[in-house]
Design an enzyme around this catalytic site. Sequence first.
Site, PDB file in Angstrom:
ATOM      1  N   HIS A  58       0.839  -1.220   0.000  1.00 13.63           N
ATOM      2  CA  HIS A  58       0.000   0.000   0.000  1.00 13.63           C
ATOM      3  C   HIS A  58       0.865   1.258   0.000  1.00 13.63           C
ATOM      4  O   HIS A  58       0.433   2.304   0.479  1.00 13.63           O
ATOM      5  CB  HIS A  58      -0.940   0.032   1.203  1.00 13.63           C
ATOM      6  CG  HIS A  58      -1.695  -1.238   1.427  1.00 13.63           C
ATOM      7  ND1 HIS A  58      -2.937  -1.492   0.905  1.00 13.63           N
ATOM      8  CD2 HIS A  58      -1.342  -2.358   2.113  1.00 13.63           C
ATOM      9  CE1 HIS A  58      -3.342  -2.705   1.262  1.00 13.63           C
ATOM     10  NE2 HIS A  58      -2.378  -3.257   1.999  1.00 13.63           N
ATOM     11  N   SER A  96      15.654  21.170 -16.568  1.00 13.79           N
ATOM     12  CA  SER A  96      14.487  21.996 -16.855  1.00 13.79           C
ATOM     13  C   SER A  96      14.950  23.282 -17.514  1.00 13.79           C
ATOM     14  O   SER A  96      16.032  23.780 -17.218  1.00 13.79           O
ATOM     15  CB  SER A  96      13.760  22.299 -15.549  1.00 13.79           C
ATOM     16  OG  SER A  96      13.049  23.513 -15.660  1.00 13.79           O
ATOM     17  N   LYS A 113      16.747  21.340 -11.404  1.00 15.44           N
ATOM     18  CA  LYS A 113      16.045  20.097 -11.737  1.00 15.44           C
ATOM     19  C   LYS A 113      16.911  19.054 -12.428  1.00 15.44           C
ATOM     20  O   LYS A 113      17.751  19.350 -13.256  1.00 15.44           O
ATOM     21  CB  LYS A 113      14.856  20.407 -12.652  1.00 15.44           C
ATOM     22  CG  LYS A 113      13.741  21.149 -11.964  1.00 15.44           C
ATOM     23  CD  LYS A 113      12.890  20.251 -11.095  1.00 15.44           C
ATOM     24  CE  LYS A 113      12.055  19.401 -11.931  1.00 15.44           C
ATOM     25  NZ  LYS A 113      10.697  19.336 -11.859  1.00 15.44           N
ATOM     26  N   GLU A 122      10.034   8.079 -17.175  1.00 15.03           N
ATOM     27  CA  GLU A 122       8.653   8.562 -17.371  1.00 15.03           C
ATOM     28  C   GLU A 122       8.154   8.200 -18.775  1.00 15.03           C
ATOM     29  O   GLU A 122       7.012   7.790 -18.962  1.00 15.03           O
ATOM     30  CB  GLU A 122       8.594  10.082 -17.190  1.00 15.03           C
ATOM     31  CG  GLU A 122       8.881  10.535 -15.778  1.00 15.03           C
ATOM     32  CD  GLU A 122       9.097  12.041 -15.729  1.00 15.03           C
ATOM     33  OE1 GLU A 122       8.155  12.792 -15.983  1.00 15.03           O
ATOM     34  OE2 GLU A 122      10.239  12.457 -15.453  1.00 15.03           O
ATOM     35  N   GLN A 166      -4.502  -5.091 -43.518  1.00 16.92           N
ATOM     36  CA  GLN A 166      -3.321  -4.275 -43.790  1.00 16.92           C
ATOM     37  C   GLN A 166      -2.989  -3.396 -42.576  1.00 16.92           C
ATOM     38  O   GLN A 166      -1.867  -2.930 -42.423  1.00 16.92           O
ATOM     39  CB  GLN A 166      -3.582  -3.413 -45.036  1.00 16.92           C
ATOM     40  CG  GLN A 166      -2.432  -2.563 -45.463  1.00 16.92           C
ATOM     41  CD  GLN A 166      -2.625  -2.013 -46.858  1.00 16.92           C
ATOM     42  OE1 GLN A 166      -2.532  -2.733 -47.837  1.00 16.92           O
ATOM     43  NE2 GLN A 166      -2.925  -0.725 -46.961  1.00 16.92           N
ATOM     44  N   LYS A 219       0.064  -3.816 -39.540  1.00 17.48           N
ATOM     45  CA  LYS A 219       1.511  -3.606 -39.606  1.00 17.48           C
ATOM     46  C   LYS A 219       2.060  -2.465 -38.770  1.00 17.48           C
ATOM     47  O   LYS A 219       3.052  -2.634 -38.045  1.00 17.48           O
ATOM     48  CB  LYS A 219       1.937  -3.402 -41.059  1.00 17.48           C
ATOM     49  CG  LYS A 219       1.904  -4.693 -41.801  1.00 17.48           C
ATOM     50  CD  LYS A 219       2.100  -4.530 -43.271  1.00 17.48           C
ATOM     51  CE  LYS A 219       1.536  -5.737 -43.958  1.00 17.48           C
ATOM     52  NZ  LYS A 219       0.065  -5.896 -43.745  1.00 17.48           N
TER      53      LYS A 219
HETATM   54  N1  ARG Z   1      -0.696  -4.796 -48.596  1.00 20.63           N
HETATM   55  C1  ARG Z   1      -1.530  -5.879 -48.285  1.00 20.63           C
HETATM   56  C2  ARG Z   1      -1.589  -6.086 -46.750  1.00 20.63           C
HETATM   57  O1  ARG Z   1      -0.706  -5.626 -46.116  1.00 20.63           O
HETATM   58  C3  ARG Z   1      -1.005  -7.150 -48.889  1.00 20.63           C
HETATM   59  C4  ARG Z   1      -2.023  -8.168 -49.172  1.00 20.63           C
HETATM   60  C5  ARG Z   1      -2.946  -7.664 -50.199  1.00 20.63           C
HETATM   61  N2  ARG Z   1      -3.845  -8.660 -50.684  1.00 20.63           N
HETATM   62  C6  ARG Z   1      -4.918  -8.354 -51.415  1.00 20.63           C
HETATM   63  N3  ARG Z   1      -5.633  -9.325 -51.782  1.00 20.63           N
HETATM   64  N4  ARG Z   1      -5.248  -7.100 -51.627  1.00 20.63           N
HETATM   65  O2  ARG Z   1      -2.496  -6.647 -46.230  1.00 20.63           O
END
Ligand code: ARG
Length: 466
Positions: free
Chosen positions: A156, A277, A283, A290, A322, A325
């Site tokens: 605590h 700072s 500081k 952080e 897509q 990513k």
């Molecule tokens: N750029 C697309 C992705 O990252 C690749 C796959 C695309 N496939 C398609 N059937 N349009 O998902």
Amino acid sequence: MSKLWGGRFTKTAEEWVDEFGASISFDKELVMEDIEGSLAHVKMLEHCGILRKEETDQIVGGLQALKEKAKKEQLLFSVEMEDIHLNLESLLIQEIGPVGGKLHTGRSRNDQVATDMHLYLRSQIKEVQNQIINLQKAILSQAEDNITTLIPGYTHLQRAQPISFAHHMMAYFWMLERDRQRFSESMKRVNVSPLGAGALAGTTFPIDREYSAGLLGFEAIYENSLDAVSDRDFIIEFLSNSSTLMMHLSRLAEEIILWSSHEFHYIELDDAFSTGSSIMPQKKNPDMAELIRGKTGRVYGNLMGLLTVLKGLPLAYNKDMQEDKEGMFDTVRTVSGSLKIFEGMIKTMTVKKDVMEKTVQSDFSNATELADYLAAKGMPFREAHEVVGKLVLSCVKQQCYLADLSMDQFKAASELFEEDIFNALSPYEAVRRRNSAGGTGFDAVQLAIQKAKRIVEEYQQEPAHL
Ligand code: ARG
């Protein structure tokens, strides 16, 4: 140049529409993986008699040339070519002519992109694991220097019982150990080949998926072509493991921030990991800690983002995917950066042993020792708790600590108290004697450190750890 899939179309999209749909601005990060995947695919096509040797040699040569250019960052990608797959294919055709168009036989961008992501995460996870080990080593070395350094242990955020600072640091070693294991265990699912699943249904070409999987070092192939191109669980798992790791780093970051405050003053961060700072000359801010605490949020966000993208998606590939990513790349960068900073921060921080020492002398964190003392002499623990509670209250009234009480005052509280009570009250003794397995006793901590060192050494002898 016209689109590689342009045959069915009578008109082209406007540039800004292309821009919206394109992923090349970020999936170019997969350039090496995409080339590796293509090399394995084309070699498999030859192995299965689908392409002739001369064709294969030409394509392999072209891909190698692209690889060299990629290393020198000489490849020119275009939004018109949408993504890394179509960009590379069109560059290959520019490089070696129409025969380059044979590379895509028996393959789709759907199994191609999935393959790239598996290859990418496989190598990134190994990198993250190496960085975890480096941080674990930094923690170990601080722990070794501080086995008998005492700090108050808290619950605590109130002082609870004195502990060894090494023990406190080692708690993080074991958290990171679980993180590393989680990443290792996920490899079973990362190191699987979707290549050859085609767009969704497999292919009529007599391909050999095991062969291309073998060339790419995959341990297995996806059993179902629909699943192979639709699965992003392995990315979810990476983001989830990263979230847990960041949560651990964030907890340590919070302690570092508290400990380096004037109020605690337990540690001082090296200048190299602190900032000043612009207005207050005195500081020294723990900005890096952080920031890591803050960046934990974006990693959680990436996990939530992808879970939400995938929720309710019908089989098989959908363009929504897509969106898998950017969060993944961002997480890799955030986790790697945070681990690297943390390693440096822990290695170089100064532990203020004297401040810690003084702190444990001036609190009630030895109260449990008194209760245990009475319990060891036969008093039921619940009663002992009550007796000691009253003693603490009287100390609070007299503005002193338990060790300041006289023998008479102890005797008045219970006849069981003897002269050795003063020894039992020493925080050093309190810590030294807590040698139950996993406890903070000096011997127990030594043992834990030895065990941890063996784990690190074993990892260094076997860095592949798939
Ligand atoms: N750029 C697309 C992705 O990252 C690749 C796959 C695309 N496939 C398609 N059937 N349009 O998902």
